[in-house]
Each structure stands twice: as C-alpha cells, then as structure tokens.
Design a protein around this motif. Structure first.
Motif, short mmCIF file in Angstrom:
data_model
loop_
_atom_site.label_atom_id
_atom_site.label_comp_id
_atom_site.label_asym_id
_atom_site.label_seq_id
_atom_site.Cartn_x
_atom_site.Cartn_y
_atom_site.Cartn_z
N ARG A 200 -79.40 28.85 33.65
CA ARG A 200 -79.73 28.76 32.23
C ARG A 200 -81.23 28.89 31.98
O ARG A 200 -81.67 28.86 30.84
N THR A 201 -82.01 28.99 33.06
CA THR A 201 -83.47 29.05 32.87
C THR A 201 -83.92 30.27 32.07
O THR A 201 -84.71 30.13 31.14
N ALA B 219 -87.82 23.55 30.92
CA ALA B 219 -88.30 24.87 30.52
C ALA B 219 -89.68 24.77 29.88
O ALA B 219 -90.57 25.57 30.17
N GLN B 220 -89.88 23.75 29.04
CA GLN B 220 -91.19 23.55 28.40
C GLN B 220 -92.27 23.31 29.46
O GLN B 220 -93.34 23.92 29.44
N GLU C 67 -71.64 21.74 27.47
CA GLU C 67 -72.73 20.95 26.90
C GLU C 67 -72.27 19.54 26.57
O GLU C 67 -73.05 18.61 26.65
N ILE D 134 -77.98 19.70 28.91
CA ILE D 134 -78.74 20.85 28.43
C ILE D 134 -80.19 20.46 28.13
O ILE D 134 -81.11 21.26 28.26
N HIS D 135 -80.40 19.18 27.77
CA HIS D 135 -81.76 18.73 27.45
C HIS D 135 -82.63 18.63 28.70
O HIS D 135 -83.85 18.69 28.62
N ILE E 136 -82.45 20.88 31.08
CA ILE E 136 -82.89 22.27 31.25
C ILE E 136 -84.00 22.59 30.24
O ILE E 136 -85.03 23.16 30.59
N ARG E 137 -83.78 22.18 28.99
CA ARG E 137 -84.80 22.48 27.96
C ARG E 137 -86.09 21.72 28.23
O ARG E 137 -87.19 22.26 28.07
N ASP F 296 -82.54 32.15 29.68
CA ASP F 296 -82.35 32.11 28.22
C ASP F 296 -83.08 30.94 27.57
O ASP F 296 -83.29 30.93 26.36
N ASN F 297 -83.48 29.94 28.36
CA ASN F 297 -84.25 28.83 27.78
C ASN F 297 -85.76 29.06 27.85
O ASN F 297 -86.49 28.55 27.00
N ILE F 298 -86.22 29.78 28.87
CA ILE F 298 -87.68 29.89 29.04
C ILE F 298 -88.26 31.14 28.39
O ILE F 298 -89.40 31.12 27.93
#
Ligand code: NDP
Length: 266
Positions: free
Chosen positions: A22-23, A254-255, A228, A247-248, A250-251, A25-27
């Motif tokens: 998922r990196t 990503a930040q 999710e 999912i949080h 991963i998010r 599409d999140n990054i």
C-alpha cells in the motif's frame, strides 16, 4: 502520478508478493503535495534474487531509497552499509535510504508509523495502559514505539509465549522499561488494545481479543490494513470502543518516510 521526467528520483518498494503493498498509493500523493519530483514504484523481488537486485540498485543513481516489505525485512539488515540504531534494536529494516555518501542505510518506521497514526487520529498513547497481542516483527517495532511514546504500562500476549518474553526482554534491556508478558489477552478498562498479529487478514480468522471483554473505555487498534475494518474492529465498535484501523499505520509511515527520503539529495 503526473508527468514523470528525467529529473525524477525514484523510491522502490521491494517485496514478494508485492501486489498487496500500500506504500505507493499512499506515498505518491504526499510526494506530489510536497512538490517533490519523486515517484514510488513497487518491485517484485523474490528472496533468491535479493542480493543481486540490491547490488544492482546501488548503481541506480537517481534511486533515493526503497521500502522493504515481506519477506525481506530481516535479510535486508545484513545487506545495508549502515543501520539506524532503531532498526538494529528491532532487528528489521523497512526503509533503506541512499545517504549523501552513497551508502545504503537501513531504517525502521513500522512502530513510529503506528504511533504517528494513533496521534493523528486522536488516540495518543501517552499516559495510557496498553495490551498488545502478537510477538512478530511488527509487534517488536510497536513495543519500542509505544514505550517511547509514553505508555504507562505495556503487556504482551502471544500464542507462542517465548516470543512475547523475547520482545519484553529486548525492549526492557534497551529502554529500561518494564514491559510484562500476559498469559491471556484479557482487556482491562481504559486500555489501548493492539492487535499486532496477522489474525484478521482473513474473515474467518480467530479473534485476538474476546469481544465480550471490550467496553467503551477502550481503544482498539489494528495492524491489519486490508480489510480496513477487520471483524475485531467491527465488534469493538459495536461495543462502544474507539477503533483504529491498520491503514493509519501505513499513512502514518508514509508521511514520515516521504519527509525522510525527500531530505537527502533534493
Ligand atoms: P510475523 O509473522 O512476524 O508475526 C505474526 C504474529 O501473528 C505472531 O505473533 C503470530 O503468533 C501471530 N499469529 C499468526 N497466526 C496466528 C494464529 N492462527 N493464532 C494466533 N496467533 C497467530 O508477522 P509481522 O509481525 O511482520 O506482521 C503481522 C501483521 O502486521 C501482518 O498481518 C502484517 O500485514 C501487518 N503489518 C501491518 C503494517 C501496517 O503498516 N499496517 C506494517 C507491518 C505489518 P506466533 O508468534 O505464535 O506464531
């Protein structure tokens, strides 16, 4: 991603399989929002080819770094030119960055991402008691991060008790914390409950916590990002608990990873 040109720097994500990653599409939206000429792409690398590909990646001069996912997180340790102390303590690398001197340095963002996600969603673990189920790689990283984030107590339960003991020993030795091992995953009022097992990836998996023991004083957090909302989270929500999807994690990562990779060579 819009118009990639020759000025772009690359971030890879290596794993096998890689379809679940998922990196990218999140990054990628973060790179774009930050105005960084960078793009993240998935690379499906079987374990047998890791060392060869790794050596080849060294020669890709516009490669800023890469994410590392299953099954390479542990084997990457030995391939890095240097290790951030946290990656060394956790015993796993999930991000590699090309440093200014050209060397590949291994970092570990799983636990930091988990805590960053909790904070962003209003579930700051500081000052709370936590009970975590699971004692694999993700659990080790999260245990370090929860202690660092200021939980007042942390207990770890796991199907294989020795692995929970190993994590408690390792984190306590390095940080001076007093993480305990719990024989059973029995939630107590007010706790932050963390599922750090792989239970929940499939709809018919067993539940890591008995939902009958979950109440509205608790927060239930997952590492599972797909689905999710796991069955555990749906049941916990029904019982009035606050819920926090994987999912949080991963998010949250990503930040941090975007900032980390943009910082060198831009
Ligand atoms: P590991 O294989 O290292 O650990 C798996 C854990 O799950 C162990 O504690 C294991 O127990 C437990 N477990 C597996 N099957 C069962 C079962 N049938 N009954 C009871 N316990 C079980 O995996 P990781 O720690 O690397 O990953 C765990 C999960 O975290 C994965 O689902 C992964 O997708 C997710 N993850 C999510 C991230 C995110 O950003 N959202 C980042 C990293 C991971 P035992 O020790 O007894 O075998």
């Amino acid at each position: 991603v819009t118009a990639i040109n020759g000025n772009f720097r690359l971030m890879g994500v290596i794993g096998d399989p890689i379809k679940q990653a998922r990196t990218p599409d999140n990054i990628n939206p973060i790179f774009e929002a930050r105005g960084a000429a960078m793009v993240c792409i998935p690379l499906n690398i079987p374990a047998a080819h890791l060392a060869t590909v790794w050596a080849g990646l060294k020669g890709v001069k516009n490669l800023a770094g890469f994410g590392v996912t299953l099954p390479h997180k542990q084997s990457a340790l030995a391939l890095c030119d240097s290790l951030d102390p946290l990656a060394e303590r956790v015993g796993a690398v999930n991000v590699v960055r090309r440093e200014a001197d050209g060397g590949f340095r291994g970092y570990q963002f799983d636990g930091l991402g988990f805590v960053n996600g909790l904070r962003t969603e209003g579930h700051d673990p500081a000052g709370r008691e936590a009970l975590m189920v699971g004692a694999g790689g993700a659990a080790m990283a999260i245990a370090f991060a929860l202690v660092e984030a200021g939980v007042t107590r942390l207990a770890i339960a796991n199907r294989t008790m020795e692995k929970a003991r190993d994590i408690a020993d390792q984190v306590n030795r390095v940080t001076g914390s007093e993480i305990a091992v719990a024989e059973r995953a029995e939630p107590k009022p007010g706790q932050l409950l963390v599922n750090a097992t792989s239970l929940g990836l499939n709809p018919d998996d067993a539940l890591p916590f008995d939902p009958a023991l979950i109440d509205d004083t608790m927060t239930v957090a997952e590492v599972i990002a797909k689905p999710e909302e796991t069955r555990l989270l749906a049941l916990a929500r029904d019982r009035g608990a606050k819920v926090h999807s994987g999912i949080h994690m991963i998010r949250g990562q990503a930040q941090l990873i975007a900032d980390h990779l943009i910082a060198v060579g831009s």
